[in-house]
Design a protein around this motif. Structure first.
Motif, PDB file in Angstrom:
ATOM      1  N   ALA A  32       0.487  -1.348   0.490  1.00 15.12           N
ATOM      2  CA  ALA A  32      -0.131  -0.179   0.109  1.00 15.12           C
ATOM      3  C   ALA A  32       0.870   1.118   0.010  1.00 15.12           C
ATOM      4  CB  ALA A  32      -0.878   0.602   1.114  1.00 15.12           C
ATOM      5  N   ALA A  33       2.203   1.567   0.556  1.00 21.09           N
ATOM      6  CA  ALA A  33       2.709   1.781   0.857  1.00 21.09           C
ATOM      7  C   ALA A  33       3.638   2.413  -0.459  1.00 21.09           C
ATOM      8  CB  ALA A  33       3.796   2.094   1.550  1.00 21.09           C
ATOM      9  N   ALA A  34       3.968   1.637  -0.871  1.00 20.05           N
ATOM     10  CA  ALA A  34       4.652   0.955  -1.971  1.00 20.05           C
ATOM     11  C   ALA A  34       3.659   2.011  -4.076  1.00 20.05           C
ATOM     12  CB  ALA A  34       4.891  -0.010  -2.390  1.00 20.05           C
ATOM     13  N   ARG A  35       2.109   1.950  -3.619  1.00 17.21           N
ATOM     14  CA  ARG A  35       1.762   2.253  -4.334  1.00 17.21           C
ATOM     15  C   ARG A  35       1.602   3.833  -4.646  1.00 17.21           C
ATOM     16  NH1 ARG A  35      -4.020   3.068  -4.452  1.00 17.21           N
ATOM     17  NH2 ARG A  35      -4.950   2.052  -6.593  1.00 17.21           N
ATOM     18  N   ALA A  36       1.401   4.341  -2.744  1.00 14.38           N
ATOM     19  CA  ALA A  36       1.617   6.071  -2.952  1.00 14.38           C
ATOM     20  C   ALA A  36       2.670   6.339  -3.844  1.00 14.38           C
ATOM     21  CB  ALA A  36       0.857   5.815  -1.568  1.00 14.38           C
ATOM     22  N   LEU A  37       3.377   5.957  -3.599  1.00 13.82           N
ATOM     23  CA  LEU A  37       4.669   6.627  -4.005  1.00 13.82           C
ATOM     24  C   LEU A  37       4.858   6.237  -5.784  1.00 13.82           C
ATOM     25  CD1 LEU A  37       7.085   4.845  -1.467  1.00 13.82           C
ATOM     26  CD2 LEU A  37       6.748   7.023  -1.415  1.00 13.82           C
ATOM     27  N   LEU A  38       3.995   5.253  -6.141  1.00 22.28           N
ATOM     28  CA  LEU A  38       4.059   5.425  -7.818  1.00 22.28           C
ATOM     29  C   LEU A  38       3.304   5.653  -8.127  1.00 22.28           C
ATOM     30  CD1 LEU A  38       3.605   1.257  -7.687  1.00 22.28           C
ATOM     31  CD2 LEU A  38       6.179   2.595  -8.241  1.00 22.28           C
ATOM     32  N   LEU A  39       2.481   6.056  -7.002  1.00 24.99           N
ATOM     33  CA  LEU A  39       1.126   7.128  -7.732  1.00 24.99           C
ATOM     34  C   LEU A  39       1.786   8.679  -7.461  1.00 24.99           C
ATOM     35  CD1 LEU A  39      -2.471   6.727  -5.947  1.00 24.99           C
ATOM     36  CD2 LEU A  39      -1.713   6.362  -8.940  1.00 24.99           C
ATOM     37  N   ALA A  40       2.966   8.695  -7.005  1.00 23.51           N
ATOM     38  CA  ALA A  40       3.510  10.044  -6.781  1.00 23.51           C
ATOM     39  C   ALA A  40       3.846  10.869  -8.188  1.00 23.51           C
ATOM     40  CB  ALA A  40       4.237  10.386  -5.445  1.00 23.51           C
ATOM     41  N   GLY A  41       4.227   8.697  -8.901  1.00 21.44           N
ATOM     42  CA  GLY A  41       5.321   9.629  -9.649  1.00 21.44           C
ATOM     43  C   GLY A  41       6.966   8.700  -9.426  1.00 21.44           C
ATOM     44  N   ALA A  42       7.228   7.929  -7.866  1.00 19.93           N
ATOM     45  CA  ALA A  42       8.415   7.245  -8.211  1.00 19.93           C
ATOM     46  C   ALA A  42       8.677   6.098  -9.069  1.00 19.93           C
ATOM     47  CB  ALA A  42       8.656   6.255  -6.755  1.00 19.93           C
ATOM     48  N   LYS A  43      10.263   5.607  -9.719  1.00 19.58           N
ATOM     49  CA  LYS A  43      10.189   5.140 -10.600  1.00 19.58           C
ATOM     50  C   LYS A  43      10.384   3.469 -10.783  1.00 19.58           C
ATOM     51  CE  LYS A  43      14.647   4.705 -12.120  1.00 19.58           C
ATOM     52  NZ  LYS A  43      15.980   5.208 -12.673  1.00 19.58           N
ATOM     53  N   ARG A  44      10.034   3.635  -9.230  1.00 17.01           N
ATOM     54  CA  ARG A  44      11.117   1.983  -9.014  1.00 17.01           C
ATOM     55  C   ARG A  44      10.597   2.074  -7.485  1.00 17.01           C
ATOM     56  NH1 ARG A  44      14.944   1.421 -11.133  1.00 17.01           N
ATOM     57  NH2 ARG A  44      14.865   0.565 -13.144  1.00 17.01           N
ATOM     58  N   VAL A  45      10.038   0.889  -6.361  1.00 13.40           N
ATOM     59  CA  VAL A  45       9.856   0.949  -5.224  1.00 13.40           C
ATOM     60  C   VAL A  45      10.672  -0.853  -4.687  1.00 13.40           C
ATOM     61  CG1 VAL A  45       8.726   1.166  -3.134  1.00 13.40           C
ATOM     62  CG2 VAL A  45       7.561   1.961  -5.055  1.00 13.40           C
ATOM     63  N   LYS A  46      11.495  -0.158  -4.477  1.00 11.98           N
ATOM     64  CA  LYS A  46      12.238  -1.688  -3.778  1.00 11.98           C
ATOM     65  C   LYS A  46      12.018  -1.815  -1.675  1.00 11.98           C
ATOM     66  CE  LYS A  46      15.437  -3.400  -7.116  1.00 11.98           C
ATOM     67  NZ  LYS A  46      16.712  -2.908  -7.735  1.00 11.98           N
ATOM     68  N   VAL A  47      11.712  -2.622  -1.213  1.00 15.23           N
ATOM     69  CA  VAL A  47      11.332  -2.142   0.243  1.00 15.23           C
ATOM     70  C   VAL A  47      12.527  -3.689   1.703  1.00 15.23           C
ATOM     71  CG1 VAL A  47       8.750  -2.198  -0.018  1.00 15.23           C
ATOM     72  CG2 VAL A  47      10.236  -4.466   0.402  1.00 15.23           C
ATOM     73  N   LEU A  48      13.035  -2.883   2.292  1.00 13.17           N
ATOM     74  CA  LEU A  48      13.611  -3.005   3.242  1.00 13.17           C
ATOM     75  C   LEU A  48      12.952  -3.380   4.370  1.00 13.17           C
ATOM     76  CD1 LEU A  48      16.651  -5.280   3.757  1.00 13.17           C
ATOM     77  CD2 LEU A  48      17.390  -2.831   3.489  1.00 13.17           C
ATOM     78  N   THR A  49      13.148  -5.012   5.200  1.00 14.12           N
ATOM     79  CA  THR A  49      13.397  -4.931   6.606  1.00 14.12           C
ATOM     80  C   THR A  49      14.156  -5.978   6.995  1.00 14.12           C
ATOM     81  OG1 THR A  49      11.153  -7.024   6.341  1.00 14.12           O
ATOM     82  CG2 THR A  49      10.256  -5.190   5.659  1.00 14.12           C
ATOM     83  N   LEU A  50      14.546  -5.542   8.234  1.00 13.96           N
ATOM     84  CA  LEU A  50      15.456  -6.369   8.789  1.00 13.96           C
ATOM     85  C   LEU A  50      14.528  -7.536   9.391  1.00 13.96           C
ATOM     86  CD1 LEU A  50      17.488  -6.974  11.170  1.00 13.96           C
ATOM     87  CD2 LEU A  50      16.248  -5.812  12.284  1.00 13.96           C
ATOM     88  N   ALA A  51      13.002  -7.739   9.116  1.00  8.36           N
ATOM     89  CA  ALA A  51      12.327  -8.785   9.781  1.00  8.36           C
ATOM     90  C   ALA A  51      10.797  -9.883   8.823  1.00  8.36           C
ATOM     91  CB  ALA A  51      11.769  -9.331  11.177  1.00  8.36           C
ATOM     92  N   LEU A  52      11.368 -11.415   8.463  1.00  8.92           N
ATOM     93  CA  LEU A  52      10.326 -11.651   7.792  1.00  8.92           C
ATOM     94  C   LEU A  52       9.379 -12.403   8.661  1.00  8.92           C
ATOM     95  CD1 LEU A  52       9.685 -11.726   5.573  1.00  8.92           C
ATOM     96  CD2 LEU A  52      10.516 -13.296   4.798  1.00  8.92           C
ATOM     97  N   GLY A  53       8.033 -12.164   8.611  1.00  9.06           N
ATOM     98  CA  GLY A  53       7.256 -13.258   9.660  1.00  9.06           C
ATOM     99  C   GLY A  53       7.312 -14.497   8.252  1.00  9.06           C
ATOM    100  N   VAL A  54       7.452 -15.805   9.058  1.00 12.93           N
ATOM    101  CA  VAL A  54       7.622 -16.810   8.222  1.00 12.93           C
ATOM    102  C   VAL A  54       6.886 -17.715   8.978  1.00 12.93           C
ATOM    103  CG1 VAL A  54       8.202 -18.337   6.744  1.00 12.93           C
ATOM    104  CG2 VAL A  54       9.345 -15.788   6.410  1.00 12.93           C
TER     105      VAL A  54
END
Ligand SMILES: [Zn+2]
Ligand SMILES: [Zn+2]
Length: 254
Positions: free
Chosen positions: A225-247
């Motif tokens: 959802a955050a990436a979508r808002a950034l793309l709508l604002a004109g970002a070329k590409r969005v990548k995400v990095l988190t310290l933890a991954l819930g699996v």
């Protein structure tokens, strides 16, 4: 002997500290330690963190079970608005303990310390090479007022300094006070995050590759959802990095 308010003793003490600076204390256990890296954790605390090891999904770093191919089942089934999701360790055991403490026990220092793990992890990460601006996932103002700090912002600080990229906390805003995702189904989680973010400073991201940073990724709906808002604002590409991954083996966990 005193020279302009300076004692000889204090001078030599300062000199010795300059030659032999005091060892850092581990932010988690308090032990002194030596490290070649600017880490806030001692080697034995780092040993207790369940770092992610290959094979992983090529799109989201989720550890793969046998026979899943290049992409995990989740990435085969659904798309997200971010192009790539990276994660350092599994949200389990000692890391889960550290993250919960950093978030709920008023330990902004620990949150910042956890950011040093992100920073050192990022050192040789080619997938981050083109990221031009780092944006932490914001908290809703109500939650920020209660907690006193945004742990994602504090964790992104050492990373941005290490990668020498600007850290922008004035771009993305959380405009919907979403309920906790932990007790919701997958569909409810996606619905809960719809329209949760807005970009208030479009020129800061227009035409740029953005790296979104958060403490934990579970289903990825919040980050999507955050990436979508950034793309709508004109970002070329969005990548995400988190310290933890819930699996978990059954699915996602909070
Ligand atoms: Zn330690
Ligand atoms: Zn995946």
């Amino acid at each position: 002997m005193k020279v302009k308010g300076f004692t000889c003793q204090s001078f030599f003490e300062r000199l010795i500290k300059l030659i032999y600076p005091p060892l850092p204390h581990c932010i988690a256990c308090g032990e002194t330690f030596v490290s070649l890296y600017p880490l806030a954790f001692c080697p034995s605390c780092l040993d207790r963190i369940p770092f992610i090891t290959k094979p992983v999904c090529s799109r989201c770093d989720r550890p793969l079970r046998g026979g899943e191919g290049d992409l995990c089942r989740d990435c085969q089934r659904e798309t997200r608005y971010y192009e790539q999701a990276m994660a350092v360790a599994v949200y389990d055991g000692y890391l889960r303990e550290l993250l919960l403490t950093a978030k709920y026990n008023f330990r902004p220092d620990l949150a910042r310390g956890l950011g040093t793990i992100l920073a050192v992890w990022a050192e040789n990460e080619t997938r981050l090479e083109k990221s031009e601006v780092i944006i932490p996932v914001p908290l809703h103002p109500q939650k920020l007022a209660l907690r006193g700090y945004n742990q994602a912002e504090l964790m992104a600080g050492p990373l941005a300094a290490f990668l020498r990229r600007p850290l922008r906390c004035d771009v993305l805003q959380r405009i919907k006070p979403t309920v906790s995702q932990s007790k919701l189904s997958r569909r409810e989680r996606e619905e809960n995050m719809r329209g949760a973010f807005a970009v208030v400073n479009c020129p800061a991201v227009a035409g740029k590759e953005v790296l979104l940073v958060d403490d934990i990724r579970t289903t990825g709906y919040t980050l999507s959802a955050a990436a979508r808002a950034l793309l709508l604002a004109g970002a070329k590409r969005v990548k995400v990095l988190t310290l933890a991954l819930g699996v978990t083996t059954e699915g996602w966990q909070q």
